[in-house]
Design a protein around this motif. Structure first.
Motif, PDB file in Angstrom:
ATOM      1  N   ILE A 102      30.864  42.220  42.011  1.00  0.00           N
ATOM      2  CA  ILE A 102      30.594  41.477  40.773  1.00  0.00           C
ATOM      3  C   ILE A 102      29.431  40.523  40.990  1.00  0.00           C
ATOM      4  O   ILE A 102      28.520  40.437  40.156  1.00  0.00           O
ATOM      5  CB  ILE A 102      31.872  40.761  40.288  1.00  0.00           C
ATOM      6  N   LEU A 103      29.430  39.816  42.109  1.00  0.00           N
ATOM      7  CA  LEU A 103      28.314  38.916  42.423  1.00  0.00           C
ATOM      8  C   LEU A 103      26.991  39.687  42.458  1.00  0.00           C
ATOM      9  O   LEU A 103      26.002  39.271  41.835  1.00  0.00           O
ATOM     10  CB  LEU A 103      28.561  38.225  43.767  1.00  0.00           C
ATOM     11  N   GLN A 104      26.965  40.811  43.150  1.00  0.00           N
ATOM     12  CA  GLN A 104      25.726  41.583  43.269  1.00  0.00           C
ATOM     13  C   GLN A 104      25.268  42.100  41.907  1.00  0.00           C
ATOM     14  O   GLN A 104      24.071  42.081  41.604  1.00  0.00           O
ATOM     15  CB  GLN A 104      25.907  42.726  44.262  1.00  0.00           C
ATOM     16  N   HIS A 107      24.385  34.081  35.579  1.00  0.00           N
ATOM     17  CA  HIS A 107      24.671  32.881  36.366  1.00  0.00           C
ATOM     18  C   HIS A 107      25.446  33.217  37.641  1.00  0.00           C
ATOM     19  O   HIS A 107      26.537  33.787  37.579  1.00  0.00           O
ATOM     20  CB  HIS A 107      25.471  31.891  35.517  1.00  0.00           C
ATOM     21  N   VAL A 108      24.856  32.869  38.775  1.00  0.00           N
ATOM     22  CA  VAL A 108      25.485  33.014  40.090  1.00  0.00           C
ATOM     23  C   VAL A 108      25.131  31.767  40.892  1.00  0.00           C
ATOM     24  O   VAL A 108      23.970  31.347  40.928  1.00  0.00           O
ATOM     25  CB  VAL A 108      24.987  34.280  40.824  1.00  0.00           C
ATOM     26  N   ALA A 133      35.702  31.446  35.916  1.00  0.00           N
ATOM     27  CA  ALA A 133      35.078  30.959  37.154  1.00  0.00           C
ATOM     28  C   ALA A 133      33.655  31.477  37.285  1.00  0.00           C
ATOM     29  O   ALA A 133      32.742  30.738  37.672  1.00  0.00           O
ATOM     30  CB  ALA A 133      35.912  31.365  38.367  1.00  0.00           C
ATOM     31  N   TRP A 134      33.444  32.743  36.955  1.00  0.00           N
ATOM     32  CA  TRP A 134      32.083  33.295  37.024  1.00  0.00           C
ATOM     33  C   TRP A 134      31.173  32.657  35.986  1.00  0.00           C
ATOM     34  O   TRP A 134      30.029  32.317  36.291  1.00  0.00           O
ATOM     35  CB  TRP A 134      32.116  34.819  36.873  1.00  0.00           C
ATOM     36  N   GLU A 135      31.677  32.503  34.783  1.00  0.00           N
ATOM     37  CA  GLU A 135      30.850  31.920  33.723  1.00  0.00           C
ATOM     38  C   GLU A 135      30.562  30.439  33.985  1.00  0.00           C
ATOM     39  O   GLU A 135      29.430  29.986  33.817  1.00  0.00           O
ATOM     40  CB  GLU A 135      31.517  32.098  32.353  1.00  0.00           C
ATOM     41  N   LEU A 194      38.456  43.304  33.415  1.00  0.00           N
ATOM     42  CA  LEU A 194      39.822  43.697  33.755  1.00  0.00           C
ATOM     43  C   LEU A 194      40.596  42.603  34.484  1.00  0.00           C
ATOM     44  O   LEU A 194      41.808  42.722  34.676  1.00  0.00           O
ATOM     45  CB  LEU A 194      39.807  44.968  34.608  1.00  0.00           C
ATOM     46  N   ARG A 195      39.888  41.565  34.910  1.00  0.00           N
ATOM     47  CA  ARG A 195      40.514  40.468  35.652  1.00  0.00           C
ATOM     48  C   ARG A 195      41.080  39.438  34.682  1.00  0.00           C
ATOM     49  O   ARG A 195      40.625  39.321  33.546  1.00  0.00           O
ATOM     50  CB  ARG A 195      39.485  39.794  36.581  1.00  0.00           C
TER      51      ARG A 195
END
Length: 166
Positions: free
Chosen positions: A144-146, A154-155, A107-109, A99-100
Motif C-alpha cells: 500500500i505504501l509503495q 500522502h505518505v 491512518a493512511w489518509e 478492504l481494511r
C-alpha cells in the motif's frame, strides 16, 4: 544454538498467542510480542515462509522498533515466494486498502502510514553481502505504501517498523 522455523512448534489457534509466546522454544528467542505474533504465530508454518526463511537462524536475530525512512521502503523486497503478491498489492493499493477497517484507511489518509509496525530484517541476515532491508510480514502494508508513493498520495517521511538484525 541454531533455531530454524521448522524447529519451532506450530501455532495452536485454540490456545492463542499468549500461550504460544510462553512455549519454551518461542520464549528462548526473547523476541518482542508483536514480532512473535505477526511472524511466528500468524505465518510461521506457511509454506512460503518456510521456503524463503527456512534456512535463517532465528536465534541470531535481535529486534529494534525503529523509524524507517520512506526511501528505504520504496523498493524494499520480500521473499521470492511473495514478491509478486507485494507488487500486486502496490498496483492495486486502493482496492486492498478499501478492504481494511476504517481506522487503517484513516491512518493512511491522516498520517500517511500504517497503524501496526511491520516486520523487516536486514538483508545481510539472508545474503551476507547484501545491503538494505527486506519485508518479512507486513507485505500488504508495504505494498500500500509503495502504491501510494507511485500515485503521489500522502505518505509520511518515516514509518515505524520492527527491524531484525544480527
Amino acid at each position: 544454538m541454531l533455531v530454524r522455523l521448522e524447529d519451532l512448534p506450530a501455532a495452536d489457534r485454540d490456545q492463542g498467542i499468549s500461550v504460544f509466546a510462553t512455549l519454551p522454544a518461542i520464549a528462548r528467542l526473547d523476541w518482542p510480542g508483536e514480532v512473535v505474533e505477526q511472524w511466528l504465530y500468524d505465518h510461521g508454518r506457511h509454506l512460503e515462509f518456510l521456503d524463503d526463511y527456512g534456512s535463517l537462524d532465528l536465534s541470531r536475530i535481535r529486534w529494534t522498533l525503529k523509524d524507517v525512512a520512506v526511501d528505504d521502503l520504496k523498493a524494499i523486497p520480500t521473499g521470492r515466494s511473495d514478491q509478486d503478491w507485494l507488487d500486486e498489492v502496490a498496483a492495486e493499493h486502493r482496492r486492498w486498502l478499501s478492504l481494511r477497517p476504517q481506522r487503517y484507511r484513516d491512518a493512511w489518509e491522516d498520517h500517511g502510514s500504517w497503524l501496526v509496525p511491520p516486520i523487516l530484517i536486514t538483508r545481510a541476515l539472508l545474503y551476507p553481502r547484501s545491503l538494505g532491508l527486506q519485508v518479512i510480514e507486513g507485505r500488504m502494508r508495504v505494498g500500500i505504501l509503495q502504491g501510494r508513493l507511485a500515485d503521489g498520495l500522502h505518505v509520511a517521511d518515516v514509518h515505524r517498523a520492527w527491524v531484525g538484525s544480527a
